[in-house]
Design an enzyme around this catalytic site. Structure first.
Site, short mmCIF file in Angstrom:
data_model
loop_
_atom_site.label_atom_id
_atom_site.label_comp_id
_atom_site.label_asym_id
_atom_site.label_seq_id
_atom_site.Cartn_x
_atom_site.Cartn_y
_atom_site.Cartn_z
N ASN A 73 37.79 25.52 59.14
CA ASN A 73 36.85 24.66 58.43
C ASN A 73 37.55 23.98 57.25
O ASN A 73 38.77 23.86 57.26
CB ASN A 73 35.60 25.46 58.05
CG ASN A 73 34.80 25.83 59.30
OD1 ASN A 73 35.14 25.43 60.42
ND2 ASN A 73 33.74 26.57 59.13
N HIS A 103 56.49 33.80 45.20
CA HIS A 103 57.59 33.32 44.36
C HIS A 103 58.27 34.54 43.76
O HIS A 103 57.85 35.07 42.72
CB HIS A 103 57.07 32.40 43.25
CG HIS A 103 56.62 31.08 43.76
ND1 HIS A 103 57.47 30.01 43.93
CD2 HIS A 103 55.42 30.66 44.19
CE1 HIS A 103 56.82 28.99 44.42
NE2 HIS A 103 55.56 29.36 44.59
N ALA A 157 33.07 37.36 53.76
CA ALA A 157 33.26 36.28 52.78
C ALA A 157 33.81 36.82 51.47
O ALA A 157 33.45 37.92 51.03
CB ALA A 157 31.92 35.59 52.54
N THR A 162 44.61 42.92 51.66
CA THR A 162 45.88 43.41 51.11
C THR A 162 46.55 44.44 52.01
O THR A 162 47.68 44.85 51.76
CB THR A 162 45.66 44.06 49.73
OG1 THR A 162 44.82 45.20 49.91
CG2 THR A 162 45.01 43.11 48.75
N LYS A 163 45.78 44.92 53.03
CA LYS A 163 46.32 45.94 53.97
C LYS A 163 45.97 45.49 55.38
O LYS A 163 44.97 44.78 55.57
CB LYS A 163 45.65 47.30 53.72
CG LYS A 163 45.92 47.89 52.35
CD LYS A 163 47.06 48.88 52.44
CE LYS A 163 47.37 49.66 51.19
NZ LYS A 163 47.01 49.19 49.89
C1 LIG Z 1 31.19 40.52 57.06
C2 LIG Z 1 29.81 40.19 57.59
C3 LIG Z 1 29.91 39.51 58.95
C4 LIG Z 1 29.12 41.55 57.71
O1 LIG Z 1 27.88 41.38 58.28
P1 LIG Z 1 26.98 42.71 58.59
O2 LIG Z 1 27.83 43.73 59.28
O3 LIG Z 1 25.72 42.25 59.20
O4 LIG Z 1 26.74 43.22 57.09
P2 LIG Z 1 25.72 44.29 56.54
O5 LIG Z 1 24.60 43.54 55.91
O6 LIG Z 1 25.39 45.33 57.58
O7 LIG Z 1 26.58 44.93 55.36
C5 LIG Z 1 27.29 46.13 55.47
C6 LIG Z 1 27.82 46.49 54.07
O8 LIG Z 1 28.89 45.59 53.75
C7 LIG Z 1 28.59 44.89 52.53
N1 LIG Z 1 29.10 43.53 52.72
C8 LIG Z 1 28.81 42.68 53.73
N2 LIG Z 1 29.52 41.56 53.61
C9 LIG Z 1 30.26 41.69 52.49
C10 LIG Z 1 31.20 40.85 51.83
N3 LIG Z 1 31.51 39.65 52.31
N4 LIG Z 1 31.79 41.32 50.72
C11 LIG Z 1 31.48 42.55 50.22
N5 LIG Z 1 30.59 43.40 50.81
C12 LIG Z 1 30.00 42.96 51.93
C13 LIG Z 1 27.08 44.95 52.41
O9 LIG Z 1 26.69 44.80 51.07
C14 LIG Z 1 26.80 46.32 52.97
O10 LIG Z 1 27.10 47.28 51.97
P3 LIG Z 1 26.40 48.75 51.91
O11 LIG Z 1 27.17 49.61 52.87
O12 LIG Z 1 26.62 49.17 50.51
O13 LIG Z 1 24.97 48.55 52.29
C15 LIG Z 1 29.03 39.23 56.62
O14 LIG Z 1 28.48 39.95 55.52
C16 LIG Z 1 29.90 38.11 56.09
O15 LIG Z 1 30.57 38.21 55.05
N6 LIG Z 1 29.90 36.99 56.85
C17 LIG Z 1 30.74 35.85 56.56
C18 LIG Z 1 29.87 34.60 56.31
C19 LIG Z 1 30.74 33.40 56.27
O16 LIG Z 1 31.74 33.36 55.57
N7 LIG Z 1 30.39 32.38 57.04
C20 LIG Z 1 31.22 31.22 57.20
C21 LIG Z 1 30.92 30.57 58.54
S1 LIG Z 1 32.40 30.16 59.48
#
Ligand SMILES: CC(C)(COP(=O)(O)OP(=O)(O)OC[C@H]1O[C@@H](n2cnc3c(N)ncnc32)[C@H](O)[C@@H]1OP(=O)(O)O)[C@@H](O)C(=O)NCCC(=O)NCCS
Length: 203
Positions: A73, A103, A157, A162-163
């Site tokens: 994107n 660097h 997101a 880092t690992k």
């Molecule tokens: C990673 C992702 C797919 C996880 O979805 P999911 O498995 O349905 O997530 P859940 O709601 O079950 O969350 C699970 C745990 O991870 C945490 N979590 C989810 N995404 C997180 C993130 N990006 N950063 C930090 N913590 C996150 C939640 O708070 C939850 O924590 P808990 O265990 O304390 O309850 C989603 O949260 C995400 O980040 N999607 C990316 C969206 C994006 O960037 N879209 C662009 C389109 S190309």
């Protein structure tokens, strides 16, 4: 529902013509795109990018390689001076940064960099990065030098990777930690028993 807003069609048409002229194997490159060392990049087949992507190929031929059907994107920035490999069908959201380069050197057995030398004058140090096929990287993620993200995994997101991340996992946070894995017997993404986040990192 139309895939593209009709008001975007003239712009996309211009991008398509430029793509076919300048990146014959690509599907659609949205301009502007900023490229250093284009001849060193393997653009793969059917690459699609959003606007404002930046690729800095600072090393030998193939120091940045895209597989087939990769989609980036907007404002994705990739730096490769040794090897950054993006596998087939990888999807990368906007404002993602992926680099194999620093660097100077600050760890390992190579001579460490002296802080009295301006950072831009320190020799580049590289550790290869590999993003395996079918990985999805969410918005505003950073993937640091030396990292492998395994097949089918997802990076949440705003994470900083880092690992290494194993195959078929979801990793989130800064530093990114595995929270779920795909269980083939249930067909579900199950919570990982070894969720390494501290209690105060959980929601
Ligand atoms: C990673 C992702 C797919 C996880 O979805 P999911 O498995 O349905 O997530 P859940 O709601 O079950 O969350 C699970 C745990 O991870 C945490 N979590 C989810 N995404 C997180 C993130 N990006 N950063 C930090 N913590 C996150 C939640 O708070 C939850 O924590 P808990 O265990 O304390 O309850 C989603 O949260 C995400 O980040 N999607 C990316 C969206 C994006 O960037 N879209 C662009 C389109 S190309």
């Amino acid at each position: 529902m139309p895939k593209y807003d009709p008001r975007e069609i003239p712009y996309l048409g211009r991008c398509w013509i430029k793509t076919k002229a300048l990146f014959p194997g690509a599907r659609l490159i949205r301009f502007p795109v900023h490229i250093k060392g284009a001849a060193m990049i393997d653009f793969g087949k059917n690459l699609t990018t959003g606007v404002g992507c930046r690729f800095d190929a600072l090393g030998p031929k193939g120091c940045i390689r895209f597989g087939r059907d990769v989609q980036l994107n907007d404002y994705v920035h990739i730096t490769g001076s040794s090897s950054v490999t993006i596998g087939d069908n990888v999807l990368i959201a906007s404002k993602v940064y992926i680099s194999d380069t620093s660097h100077g050197a600050y760890s390992g057995s190579a001579e460490h960099s002296n802080p009295d030398i301006p950072p831009k004058e320190r020799p580049l140090a590289a550790k290869p990065v590999k993003i395996e096929p079918n990985v999805w990287i969410g918005e505003a993620v950073s993937v640091l030098p030396g990292i492998t993200i395994g097949h089918g995994s997802i990076i949440g997101a705003n994470s900083v990777v880092t690992k290494d991340v194993p195959a078929n996992c979801i990793a989130v946070g800064n530093p990114a930690k595995v929270i779920k894995h795909f269980d083939r017997s249930s067909g579900l993404w199950e919570r990982s028993a070894g969720d390494e986040r501290k209690t105060d990192e959980r929601g």
